[in-house]
Design a protein around this motif. Structure first.
Motif, PDB file in Angstrom:
ATOM      1  N   PRO A  75     -19.539 -27.169  11.423  1.00  8.41           N
ATOM      2  CA  PRO A  75     -18.259 -27.894  11.360  1.00  8.41           C
ATOM      3  C   PRO A  75     -18.401 -29.362  10.983  1.00  8.41           C
ATOM      4  O   PRO A  75     -19.431 -29.978  11.231  1.00  8.41           O
ATOM      5  CB  PRO A  75     -17.711 -27.751  12.781  1.00  8.41           C
ATOM      6  CG  PRO A  75     -18.387 -26.579  13.358  1.00  8.41           C
ATOM      7  CD  PRO A  75     -19.759 -26.559  12.747  1.00  8.41           C
ATOM      8  N   HIS A  76     -17.291 -29.885  10.457  1.00  8.24           N
ATOM      9  CA  HIS A  76     -17.341 -31.297  10.047  1.00  8.24           C
ATOM     10  C   HIS A  76     -17.194 -32.238  11.233  1.00  8.24           C
ATOM     11  O   HIS A  76     -17.713 -33.339  11.190  1.00  8.24           O
ATOM     12  CB  HIS A  76     -16.361 -31.558   8.904  1.00  8.24           C
ATOM     13  CG  HIS A  76     -15.061 -32.221   9.201  1.00  8.24           C
ATOM     14  ND1 HIS A  76     -14.040 -31.626   9.918  1.00  8.24           N
ATOM     15  CD2 HIS A  76     -14.591 -33.438   8.844  1.00  8.24           C
ATOM     16  CE1 HIS A  76     -13.001 -32.449   9.975  1.00  8.24           C
ATOM     17  NE2 HIS A  76     -13.314 -33.559   9.330  1.00  8.24           N
ATOM     18  N   ILE A  77     -16.543 -31.791  12.311  1.00  8.44           N
ATOM     19  CA  ILE A  77     -16.498 -32.602  13.544  1.00  8.44           C
ATOM     20  C   ILE A  77     -16.843 -31.718  14.735  1.00  8.44           C
ATOM     21  O   ILE A  77     -16.321 -30.604  14.864  1.00  8.44           O
ATOM     22  CB  ILE A  77     -15.093 -33.186  13.824  1.00  8.44           C
ATOM     23  CG1 ILE A  77     -14.505 -33.910  12.623  1.00  8.44           C
ATOM     24  CG2 ILE A  77     -15.158 -34.156  15.015  1.00  8.44           C
ATOM     25  CD1 ILE A  77     -13.070 -34.425  12.851  1.00  8.44           C
ATOM     26  N   SER A 107     -16.246 -27.546   6.954  1.00  7.90           N
ATOM     27  CA  SER A 107     -17.574 -28.158   6.971  1.00  7.90           C
ATOM     28  C   SER A 107     -17.549 -29.517   6.254  1.00  7.90           C
ATOM     29  O   SER A 107     -16.470 -30.108   6.062  1.00  7.90           O
ATOM     30  CB  SER A 107     -18.581 -27.204   6.327  1.00  7.90           C
ATOM     31  OG  SER A 107     -19.891 -27.558   6.695  1.00  7.90           O
ATOM     32  N   GLN A 108     -18.700 -30.012   5.874  1.00  6.00           N
ATOM     33  CA  GLN A 108     -18.815 -31.310   5.191  1.00  6.00           C
ATOM     34  C   GLN A 108     -20.069 -31.286   4.304  1.00  6.00           C
ATOM     35  O   GLN A 108     -20.879 -30.356   4.395  1.00  6.00           O
ATOM     36  CB  GLN A 108     -18.916 -32.442   6.231  1.00  6.00           C
ATOM     37  CG  GLN A 108     -17.753 -33.414   6.155  1.00  6.00           C
ATOM     38  CD  GLN A 108     -17.904 -34.645   7.002  1.00  6.00           C
ATOM     39  OE1 GLN A 108     -18.789 -34.765   7.833  1.00  6.00           O
ATOM     40  NE2 GLN A 108     -16.994 -35.599   6.789  1.00  6.00           N
ATOM     41  N   PRO A 109     -20.241 -32.284   3.418  1.00  4.91           N
ATOM     42  CA  PRO A 109     -21.393 -32.229   2.496  1.00  4.91           C
ATOM     43  C   PRO A 109     -22.730 -32.035   3.228  1.00  4.91           C
ATOM     44  O   PRO A 109     -23.041 -32.766   4.169  1.00  4.91           O
ATOM     45  CB  PRO A 109     -21.328 -33.585   1.792  1.00  4.91           C
ATOM     46  CG  PRO A 109     -19.876 -33.933   1.800  1.00  4.91           C
ATOM     47  CD  PRO A 109     -19.380 -33.437   3.133  1.00  4.91           C
ATOM     48  N   MET A 198      -5.755 -49.813   4.253  1.00  5.02           N
ATOM     49  CA  MET A 198      -7.135 -49.381   3.982  1.00  5.02           C
ATOM     50  C   MET A 198      -7.298 -47.878   4.209  1.00  5.02           C
ATOM     51  O   MET A 198      -8.408 -47.355   4.115  1.00  5.02           O
ATOM     52  CB  MET A 198      -8.109 -50.100   4.919  1.00  5.02           C
ATOM     53  CG  MET A 198      -8.138 -51.594   4.783  1.00  5.02           C
ATOM     54  SD  MET A 198      -9.245 -52.251   6.045  1.00  5.02           S
ATOM     55  CE  MET A 198      -9.065 -54.009   5.767  1.00  5.02           C
ATOM     56  N   ARG A 199      -6.221 -47.197   4.575  1.00  2.84           N
ATOM     57  CA  ARG A 199      -6.314 -45.795   4.972  1.00  2.84           C
ATOM     58  C   ARG A 199      -5.478 -44.908   4.048  1.00  2.84           C
ATOM     59  O   ARG A 199      -4.667 -45.395   3.268  1.00  2.84           O
ATOM     60  CB  ARG A 199      -5.801 -45.651   6.426  1.00  2.84           C
ATOM     61  CG  ARG A 199      -6.670 -46.305   7.482  1.00  2.84           C
ATOM     62  CD  ARG A 199      -7.945 -45.560   7.755  1.00  2.84           C
ATOM     63  NE  ARG A 199      -7.722 -44.168   8.124  1.00  2.84           N
ATOM     64  CZ  ARG A 199      -8.705 -43.270   8.289  1.00  2.84           C
ATOM     65  NH1 ARG A 199      -9.963 -43.620   8.111  1.00  2.84           N
ATOM     66  NH2 ARG A 199      -8.436 -42.027   8.610  1.00  2.84           N
ATOM     67  N   PRO A 200      -5.636 -43.585   4.132  1.00  8.11           N
ATOM     68  CA  PRO A 200      -4.766 -42.678   3.364  1.00  8.11           C
ATOM     69  C   PRO A 200      -3.294 -42.889   3.742  1.00  8.11           C
ATOM     70  O   PRO A 200      -2.983 -43.415   4.815  1.00  8.11           O
ATOM     71  CB  PRO A 200      -5.245 -41.286   3.787  1.00  8.11           C
ATOM     72  CG  PRO A 200      -6.640 -41.488   4.283  1.00  8.11           C
ATOM     73  CD  PRO A 200      -6.659 -42.854   4.903  1.00  8.11           C
TER      74      PRO A 200
HETATM   75  C1  9WN Z   1     -11.940 -37.216   8.500  1.00  5.11           C
HETATM   76  C2  9WN Z   1     -16.543 -40.228   9.707  1.00  5.11           C
HETATM   77  C3  9WN Z   1     -15.723 -39.632   8.576  1.00  5.11           C
HETATM   78  C4  9WN Z   1     -16.564 -39.441   7.309  1.00  5.11           C
HETATM   79  C5  9WN Z   1     -15.714 -39.124   6.090  1.00  5.11           C
HETATM   80  C6  9WN Z   1     -14.623 -40.173   5.965  1.00  5.11           C
HETATM   81  C7  9WN Z   1     -13.786 -40.221   7.245  1.00  5.11           C
HETATM   82  C8  9WN Z   1     -12.353 -38.699   8.597  1.00  5.11           C
HETATM   83  C9  9WN Z   1     -11.109 -39.531   8.794  1.00  5.11           C
HETATM   84  O1  9WN Z   1     -14.621 -40.532   8.344  1.00  5.11           O
HETATM   85  O2  9WN Z   1     -13.095 -38.997   7.390  1.00  5.11           O
HETATM   86  O3  9WN Z   1     -13.089 -36.421   8.495  1.00  5.11           O
HETATM   87  O4  9WN Z   1     -10.442 -39.308   9.803  1.00  5.11           O
HETATM   88  O5  9WN Z   1     -10.802 -40.394   7.981  1.00  5.11           O
HETATM   89  O6  9WN Z   1     -13.833 -39.946   4.844  1.00  5.11           O
HETATM   90  O7  9WN Z   1     -16.519 -39.097   4.936  1.00  5.11           O
HETATM   91  O8  9WN Z   1     -17.498 -38.415   7.514  1.00  5.11           O
HETATM   92  O9  9WN Z   1     -17.203 -41.385   9.282  1.00  5.11           O
END
Ligand code: 9WN
Length: 417
Positions: A75-77, A107-109, A198-200
Motif C-alpha cells: 500500500p501507498h500509506i 500502491s506507489q512507485p 501550494m496544494r491540489p
Molecule cells: C497523497 C508523502 C506523499 C508523497 C507523494 C506526494 C504526497 C499525498 C498527499 O505526499 O501525496 O499520497 O496527501 O498529498 O505527492 O509523492 O509520497 O510525502
C-alpha cells in the motif's frame, strides 16, 4: 557552495530531520502534514539512514513490508497509529481485512528494491539476512504490478496518488473526463498545514475522493479495478521506476542464487512498453490515457527518469540542457515554458530534489556524469541555502509544502552533500 564547517552542521541537521520523523521502525514524511508511513518516502528514508545507521535503514524497509497484502500489493500509506491530522484516513479507504495493517488500497512507485540493493551494498555481511527476508516480498510486489497494473509493457495507475505525482499536468485530460458525482461530504486537512496555493485544488480533491469511493465499491479487487476504474493512465514514473527496480531485483537474485528468468522476462516486457510512452510527435516520454490512447503532450520530471530505467534518449538529453539554461535550480516537475506551469503548485512546476537524485543516479549509470554532477551541485546549493523542504519554487528556490522533510534530508545525506 558551502564550506566544510557548514557541511558538518548540515549533515547533522539532516540526520536530526530523519531522527525527528522517526516513529520507531518507520518514518513519517514530515510531522503534521503526513503523519503515517508512505511507501516510496520510506525507500528514500532507508537510503538516508543507510548513511549513518544501517540497522535503522533495514527496519524502515521491513516495517514497510509488514503492510504487504496477501496479493503482493504494497500500500501507498500504512496507518500504523490513528492520527486525525491527515485526510483521508483508514475509515475512508475501507480496506479492513484486506491487509495486515490498516492501509490505503493503492500502491506507489516501487523504489524499495533499488534502496534495498543500495543498503545491502553498504552492509554486505550483516545485510545478507535482510535481503533474504526482503527478496520474496519484493518479488511478490513486482509480480503484482506485472499482473495487475501492466498494459502492453506500460505500468498504469488507477488513482493520481498511486503515481506519487498527485496533480501533475499529465492527469489533466483523464481527470477532466471524470464527473465526481455522489461523493460524501469531506473536510481537507492538508490545507490546514500548508498554504492552499501550494496544494491540489478542490476540483482535484473531489476527484481523488471519488476515485477512492470507486475503489472501495470494487472491494479493491485487482481485476475489477483494472477493468472499471474511471482513471487508467500509463505512467512514465511507474514504468521507469519498476524497470529499474527489476534490474536491482535481478542483482539481488544473483546474490542469493535465486532463479531469475521471471524477472528477466519482466525487464524485456517493460523495455518494450517504455518505448510506447514516447510521443512520436516530440520523442518525449509521456503519460498515456488508456481510455483514449492520447499522450499527455508535455514534459514532466517523470520523463527524466529514462536513464534511471536504463534507457538512452537524446531528446531527453536536449530537454535536460534546456532545463539547465532556463533556471539555476534542479529540474522542475513541469517544463517552465509550458502554459500550465505553476511555480508553487505541488507537481505542476516545483522542483522535487528526490526526483533529481534518482535522475542523477540514472545519468551516472548511462554515461552522463557531467549532467549528473550538475544536478547534484544545483540540489546541494538549494538545500544548503533553503533547507530540507518538501519541494521548491524552480525560479526563486523558495521552499514550499511541508518543512523538515524526510526524503529531502535523506537525499542530502545519500547523494547531494
Ligand atoms: C497523497 C508523502 C506523499 C508523497 C507523494 C506526494 C504526497 C499525498 C498527499 O505526499 O501525496 O499520497 O496527501 O498529498 O505527492 O509523492 O509520497 O510525502
Amino acid at each position: 557552495m558551502t564550506n566544510a564547517r557548514d557541511h558538518i552542521s548540515l549533515d547533522e541537521q539532516a540526520r536530526a530531520v530523519l531522527r525527528g520523523n522517526d516513529r520507531g521502525g518507520y518514518s513519517v514524511p514530515t510531522d503534521g502534514l503526513y503523519p503515517y508511513q508512505w511507501n516510496w518516502d520510506s525507500g528514500f528514508a532507508a537510503w538516508g539512514f543507510a548513511q549513518f545507521d544501517l540497522p535503522r535503514a533495514w527496519s524502515e524497509l521491513e516495517t514497510l513490508f509488514s503492510g504487504q497484502w496477501p496479493t503482493g500489493m504494497l500500500p501507498h500509506i500504512l496507518f500504523h497509529r490513528p492520527d486525525p491530522g491527515y485526510f483521508p484516513g483508514p475509515e475512508v479507504w475501507g480496506t479492513e481485512g484486506l491487509g495486515p495493517v490498516p492501509s490505503s488500497g493503492i500502491s506507489q512507485p516501487p523504489v524499495a528494491a533499488t534502496f534495498t540493493r543500495l543498503t545491502y551494498e553498504k552492509d554486505r555481511a550483516a545485510g545478507r539476512v535482510h535481503i533474504e527476508a526482503l527478496y520474496p516480498k519484493l518479488l511478490a510486489w513486482h509480480r503484482w504490478f506485472m499482473q495487475w497494473r501492466c498494459h502492453e509493457g506500460m505500468i498504469f495507475v488507477t488513482h493520481p496518488w498511486e503515481s506519487g505525482r498527485d496533480n501533475t499536468v499529465d492527469w489533466d485530460g483523464p481527470m477532466a473526463a471524470i464527473d465526481p458525482v455522489g461523493i460524501d461530504p469531506y473536510t481537507r486537512r492538508d490545507t490546514a498545514h500548508v498554504d492552499p496555493h501550494m496544494r491540489p485544488t478542490k476540483e482535484d480533491y473531489d476527484r481523488y475522493l471519488y476515485l477512492v469511493q470507486r475503489g472501495r465499491d470494487l472491494g479493491w479487487d485487482d481485476a475489477k479495478m483494472a477493468d472499471s476504474m474511471p482513471f487508467k493512465v500509463a505512467d512514465p514514473t511507474m514504468t521507469f521506476i519498476l524497470l529499474r527496480a527489476n534490474r536491482d531485483l535481478l542483482a539481488l537474485a544473483a546474490e542469493l542464487g535465486e532463479d531469475s528468468a521471471e524477472i528477466e522476462g519482466w525487464i524485456n516486457v517493460l523495455e518494450e512498453g517504455a518505448e510506447r510512452l514516447r510521443n512520436p510527435a516530440s520523442g518525449v516520454f509521456e503519460a498515456i490515457d488508456l481510455k483514449t490512447g492520447a499522450h499527455a503532450g508535455n514534459v514532466t520530471s517523470a520523463a527524466f527518469l529514462c536513464w534511471y530505467a536504463g534507457i538512452e534518449c537524446p531528446v531527453m538529453l536536449g530537454e535536460l540542457m534546456e532545463a539547465f539554461e532556463a533556471s539555476q535550480f534542479p529540474v522542475p516537475s513541469q517544463k517552465v515554458t509550458d502554459p500550465k506551469f505553476d511555480a508553487m503548485r505541488y507537481w505542476r512546476g516545483p522542483t522535487w530534489t528526490m526526483m533529481n537524485a534518482i535522475t542523477a543516479l540514472g545519468l551516472i549509470d548511462m554515461g552522463h556524469p557531467d549532467a549528473a554532477e550538475e544536478l547534484r551541485i544545483r540540489s546541494a546549493r538549494l538545500l544548503a541555502e533553503r533547507g530540507f523542504a518538501e519541494y521548491f519554487n524552480p525560479h526563486t528556490g523558495d521552499p514550499a509544502g511541508g518543512g523538515t522533510f524526510t526524503w529531502t534530508a535523506a537525499i542530502w545525506l545519500a547523494w547531494a552533500s
